[in-house]
Each structure stands twice: as C-alpha cells, then as structure tokens.
Write an enzyme that holds these catalytic residues in place. Structure first.
Site, PDB file in Angstrom:
ATOM      1  N   SER A 182      35.736  15.144  22.752  1.00 11.08           N
ATOM      2  CA  SER A 182      35.793  14.600  24.439  1.00 11.08           C
ATOM      3  C   SER A 182      36.850  13.549  24.675  1.00 11.08           C
ATOM      4  O   SER A 182      37.180  12.767  23.818  1.00 11.08           O
ATOM      5  CB  SER A 182      34.326  14.023  24.617  1.00 11.08           C
ATOM      6  N   TYR A 195      27.361   7.713  23.121  1.00 13.14           N
ATOM      7  CA  TYR A 195      27.925   9.114  23.100  1.00 13.14           C
ATOM      8  C   TYR A 195      29.495   8.867  22.657  1.00 13.14           C
ATOM      9  O   TYR A 195      29.927   9.897  22.010  1.00 13.14           O
ATOM     10  CB  TYR A 195      27.973   9.710  24.394  1.00 13.14           C
TER      11      TYR A 195
END
Length: 288
Positions: A182, A195
């Site tokens: 990501s 995360y």
C-alpha cells in the site's frame, strides 16, 4: 466507458459506513471490478493461481483478469460467502475454473491446506497472490487494542509468510509471488498506524524474498495501491473519510479494483520476466 477515452473523475462518494466485513453489493456506488473493457492476450494460458482475499475488491478483479488471460484460479476468503460465490461465477463466465476455499490466513495450517487443495484440484501452482488484509481506523495509538494489533499483523504479514512458505515447494522457475502492499506503507497514515506498519513490512518482505528466490528464478513483487474503492473502506473508515474518498490524489478520484488488476497480470506473466523485488505503485498520484 470507451477504452479509447480516459476514465473520467468518478461521481461523488457519499459518506457511509457498513458493518465489517462489508459486502461489495452493499456499497454506494458499486466498485468497478468486472473488467468489461479489459483486452486479454493469453498471457497466463494454462497457469494456476491462488489469490487470497479474493471474494471482492482487488482480489476479485485480479481473479477475473487472470481467468481472462487463461488461468485457472483458487480464491481464498474468510467470511463473505455470497461475495466469494459471485467471484466464482464471474471467473467461470470467462471459461476458466475457480476453486473457492474458505480459510483464515492467520492459521498456518489453513494456509497449507489451501495450497494442498489447489494443487490437488489443478495438479500444479504457478502464481501466488497475497492480497488478504485487515484494517480498522483509530484516531489515536492508545485506541488500538492488543486484539486489533495482533489481528492486523497476523492477517497482513503472518498470512503472507504462511502462504509463501506453503506455496514455495510447488513453484518452479518462471513462477511468481505477488504481494499487495500500500502507498500508506511508504508515506504513512495517521489513523491507520498498525495497518501502515504491516504494509511497510510487506514491502521489506517482498524485497528480501526476491533476493533469496532470484537464484531459483521465482520472481517476487508487490503492488502498492493508492486509495481504491473496496469494501474495506466503508467498513473500516470514519464516515467523513469515506465521503469523497480518494479525491486528494493527482487524478482527483479513487481507483477502481479493475484498474489494479493489469499490474498483477504484468507481474504474473512473462511480460514481467525481468521485474523482481519491485514495489509497483498504482496510486493515481498519491505521493504523500
């Protein structure tokens, strides 16, 4: 959309929150993941791929793209059986087989069993796509519970490790592992601290494993999406973050799952034969 035209800025995304795990069919607007404008070229003919987190979102789009390119696929999912069955039907509509496996990637035995089921069904394995992910936004570090922290790491990096370890005995020269990272693992995100840490770990895992497996000619790469409209967004983000989600990037809109799939095809196919250890950013211009 005419394939000769650029994708226009998307309609405004209304503020919304859905229970976790969200169903793709409940999202407003529905994500684009059917690859209706994709032009396949037989790049994965008779290959076998296993894709985690493939009931919806990016995983669903990748499964469909791989099928369109000639691969049979196995899709792993954890909870949304309806979404998984929809993905299966979409893959099968492209003329390829789709094995549906319900499994929790946090469990190493479940990962080994999923690989075994795939090899038993298809006789081989060529491509592993690690895509399953968990996130839950929290405004402050103190609000991240021990349970959430463990779940995030066990899903996002333990699961990738377990799947890769189980898949490796079946992969041959020319085969590929593709991880989903990501952009937040590069630039950070203040409400997704745990995360983002796992995504940074995935990027480092990708590079290290690529070096290790280079001598076996097994390529390991990572796709790093920017803001993409998937079920995780309305299920895990505050409503004010969901409203107009993704419009801060250079292209002024969120990505759609089907816009990520071609990057996975590149990395899975011989077109990517000299790409390994790479973090391929598909972000719409999310640079910081």
């Amino acid at each position: 959309m005419d394939t000769n035209e650029f994708r226009p800025q998307s309609e405004e995304i209304p503020g919304q929150q859905l229970p976790y795990p969200a169903k793709q069919s409940d999202m407003d607007p529905a994500p684009d993941s059917n690859l209706s404008n994709y032009k396949p070229a037989g790049k994965l003919t008779d290959k076998v791929a296993i894709i985690t987190g493939a009931d919806s979102g990016i995983g669903r789009a990748v499964a469909i793209a791989f099928a369109m390119e000639g691969a049979d696929v196995a899709i792993l999912y954890n909870e949304n059986t309806d979404d998984a069955n929809t993905t299966r039907k979409m893959v099968e509509s492209k003329g390829r087989k789709c094995l549906v496996i319900q499994a929790d990637v946090r469990d190493s035995a479940a990962c080994r069993d999923a690989i075994k089921q795939t090899v038993d069904a298809y006789g081989k394995l060529n491509i592993l796509v690690n895509n399953a992910a968990y996130q839950m936004a929290q405004e402050k570090l103190e609000d991240i519970s021990d349970e959430q922290f463990r779940r995030t790491f066990e899903t996002n990096i333990f699961g990738y490790f377990f799947m890769a370890k189980a898949a490796l005995p079946h992969l041959q020269a020319g085969d590929a592992i593709i991880n989903t990272g990501s952009i937040v693992g590069i630039v950070g995100n203040p409400i997704l601290v745990d995360y983002t840490a796992t995504k940074g770990a995935i990027h480092a895992f990708t590079k290290s494993l690529a070096i290790q497996l280079g001598e076996r000619n097994i390529r390991v790469n990572c796709v790093a999406p920017g803001p993409v409209w998937t079920p995780n967004i309305p299920a895990t983000m505050p409503e004010d973050e969901v409203k107009n989600f993704g419009h801060e990037v250079a292209l002024a809109r969120p990505g759609q799952p089907e816009e990520l799939a071609p990057a996975y095809v590149l990395l899975a196919s011989s077109d990517g034969s000299f790409i390994t250890g790479s973090i391929v950013e598909v972000t719409g211009g999310k640079l910081g």
